[in-house]
Design a protein around this motif. Structure first.
Motif, short mmCIF file in Angstrom:
data_model
loop_
_atom_site.label_atom_id
_atom_site.label_comp_id
_atom_site.label_asym_id
_atom_site.label_seq_id
_atom_site.Cartn_x
_atom_site.Cartn_y
_atom_site.Cartn_z
N SER A 85 -3.32 25.53 -3.23
CA SER A 85 -3.27 24.94 -4.57
C SER A 85 -4.40 25.45 -5.46
CB SER A 85 -3.32 23.41 -4.48
OG SER A 85 -4.62 22.95 -4.13
N VAL A 86 -5.47 25.98 -4.85
CA VAL A 86 -6.58 26.53 -5.65
C VAL A 86 -6.74 28.03 -5.45
CG1 VAL A 86 -7.82 24.34 -5.66
CG2 VAL A 86 -8.30 26.01 -3.86
N GLY A 87 -5.83 28.66 -4.69
CA GLY A 87 -5.91 30.10 -4.46
C GLY A 87 -6.86 30.51 -3.36
N ALA A 88 -7.19 29.60 -2.44
CA ALA A 88 -8.06 29.91 -1.31
C ALA A 88 -7.25 30.42 -0.13
CB ALA A 88 -8.87 28.67 -0.92
N THR A 89 -7.94 30.93 0.88
CA THR A 89 -7.30 31.48 2.09
C THR A 89 -7.27 30.42 3.18
OG1 THR A 89 -8.03 33.73 1.57
CG2 THR A 89 -7.46 33.26 3.86
#
Length: 514
Positions: free
Chosen positions: A226-230
């Motif tokens: 949802s925040v573009g993290a891995t």
């Protein structure tokens, strides 16, 4: 920091929110790393995950599935689990995550109860042909073909309140109950991103759980995306030694697990032997965090450990974290923006003042709150108190807003983070021909650890055989539901009305030598 907006737009698709935006903004960034045995690694970029999800979504619709149909997922920790889950939501269908530990009979109940139209299966998971009926079976080959096929051009135009996920949890009857969530639930997780996880695009989240668990699907995959993290998950042998090594190898910045796993890591994993400099903090939920585990982890790693409280119906809504200082013995405060109160156990649902004990409740306006129980209007009526959802926890809020537990208003057990109904375990035990009566409750085995224990009254002439009863349950219940101990009693403690007093079972067993 994530926007403080509490509610999603009226038209909202959870997969577009978690995946579609990233496929456009950071297409070549690694979205998912799945580590297997011998450190074998499978990875997907956001662009690759988006393409695969839209291909599976097209394949599901091409097989005749319609808006709102349920797709049951019966897999272990496999990449396809994640892809099928988000593909169902992308197509406007309802995903039904299930545990690979379920027996065929338990899986059959979920299929039948949910009215699942399709079942996606992975390696080692069995579906009996007679149980499948006319449902669509999607094995690895079928899923691979869908991934390679033409994708849907866009995600389904779903409303925020449209059903998205159906998860089963133990209820007050002998069968699990389905908890139905809307697309908005994923948006409703936003307060925990800043106030528990401290999660941003720059993070790499390593989660120790299995994908069927809402803790893993949420914190391990949905929240990072949802925040573009891995997101990093693990599919190898369950050895506590592996986790510090994975943190070091994949430069994880956040690690999430249950408290009992942190204890095992500290005992067997030797975290000081690994470079944990990338790790900012650990997160924990599913069980209460013992103070000695918190102290030992902080001393061994120099990293904070943040606790959260949640449940299948609302996810994690009380926590400590980067913005909420820890207070020993408390899981934290309601996250900013949450609408939480303590209600009287009986009487009008008017919030109690600080310091008074009552039912922990969440307001129905919370976007993360479930739509309801699947075909269980009677149980919905039991948990809704006016405009409040009260799940049965007794607690109080102090003058500074910290939550303090006072126990449960029912008998649900907590087994390694899973809520387990004693009725379900009792039903398995009572079916054994040697068992006349059975009660089930948690049995403390040390200061901060309890196990599920079966308390059994035998049929006349039957010989006590705890191992046989445990093996019997193993054939009928998922591993996390099975009793780890059996105690034999002459009679079960009961009230004057004949109701088994589960809270007295352990004391009754202690009074009789076994």
């Amino acid at each position: 920091m994530v926007s403080a907006d509490r509610h999603p737009p009226p038209r909202f698709n959870a997969t577009r929110y978690c995946l579609g935006v990233n496929a456009e903004a950071r297409s070549e960034k690694t979205a998912l790393i799945l580590v297997g045995a011998d450190d074998a690694v499978e990875s997907l970029t956001f662009a690759e995950a988006d393409r695969a999800v839209r291909g599976i979504a097209a394949g599901l619709l091409a097989r005749g599935l319609r808006r709102g149909d349920r797709v049951m997922i019966r897999m272990g920790n496999e990449t396809d689990y994640v892809l099928v889950y988000f593909a169902a939501l992308a197509a406007g269908l309802v995903a039904l995550p299930s545990s690979p530990q379920l027996t065929p009979a338990e899986a059959a109940f979920l299929m039948e109860n949910s009215g699942a139209a399709a079942v996606a299966v992975g390696g080692g998971c069995v579906i009996e042909p007679a149980d499948l009926g006319d449902r669509i079976l999607l094995d690895g080959a079928a899923i691979a073909a869908m991934k390679a096929g033409d994708p849907i051009p866009d995600y389904a135009d779903t409303a925020a309140d449209d059903p998205a996920t159906l998860v089963y949890t133990s209820g007050t009857t002998s069968r699990p109950k389905g908890v139905l969530h809307a697309h908005r639930t994923i948006y409703g997780r936003r307060p925990m991103l800043d106030h528990w996880l401290g999660l941003s695009e720059a993070d790499t989240m390593l989660h120790a759980g299995t994908m069927n668990w809402t803790y893993t699907l949420g914190v391990g995959i949905t929240d990072p995306w949802s925040v573009g993290a891995t997101a990093v998950l693990y599919n190898g042998p369950r050895d506590p030694v592996v986790w510090p090594r994975l943190i070091a190898r994949h430069r994880a910045t956040i690690f999430a697990a249950v408290p009992s796993l942190y204890r095992q890591i500290l005992k067997y994993g030797d975290p000081a032997a690994f470079d944990l400099s990338s790790l900012r903090h650990g997160c924990t939920a599913g069980e209460a965090l013992p103070g000695d585990v918190l102290d030992a982890w902080t001393q061994a790693t120099g990293k904070p450990l943040y606790e959260a409280l949640g449940m299948s119906e609302i996810s994690t809504y009380v926590s400590t974290g980067p913005t909420i200082p820890q207070r020993r013995g408390s899981p934290g405060k309601p996250q900013p923006g949450r609408h939480v109160a303590i209600l009287p156990v009986a009487g009008p649902p008017e919030p109690l003042p600080p310091g008074e004990t009552g039912l922990l409740a969440v307001h129905r306006s919370e976007p993360g709150l479930m739509l309801g129980y699947w075909n269980r209007p009677d149980e919905e009526a039991q948990v809704m108190r006016g405009d409040w959802f009260a799940g049965g926890d007794l607690a109080c809020l102090d003058a500074e807003g910290y939550l303090w537990f006072e126990g449960r208003n029912d008998d649900l057990m907590n087994a390694m983070g899973y809520r387990v109904s004693p009725n379900e375990v009792e039903g398995a035990l009572i079916a054994h021909p040697s068992v006349a009566e059975a009660g089930v409750a948690e049995l403390p085995v040390r200061a901060d650890v309890s196990v599920i224990c079966g308390f059994v009254v035998l049929q006349p002439g039957a010989e006590p055989d705890a191992d046989a009863l445990i093996a019997w349950c193993a054939e009928r219940l998922a591993a996390y539901k099975r009793p780890r101990e059996i105690r034999f009693l002459d009679a079960l403690p009961r009230t004057a009305n004949g109701k088994v007093q589960r809270k007295r079972l352990a004391a009754a067993a202690g009074a009789r030598s076994t």
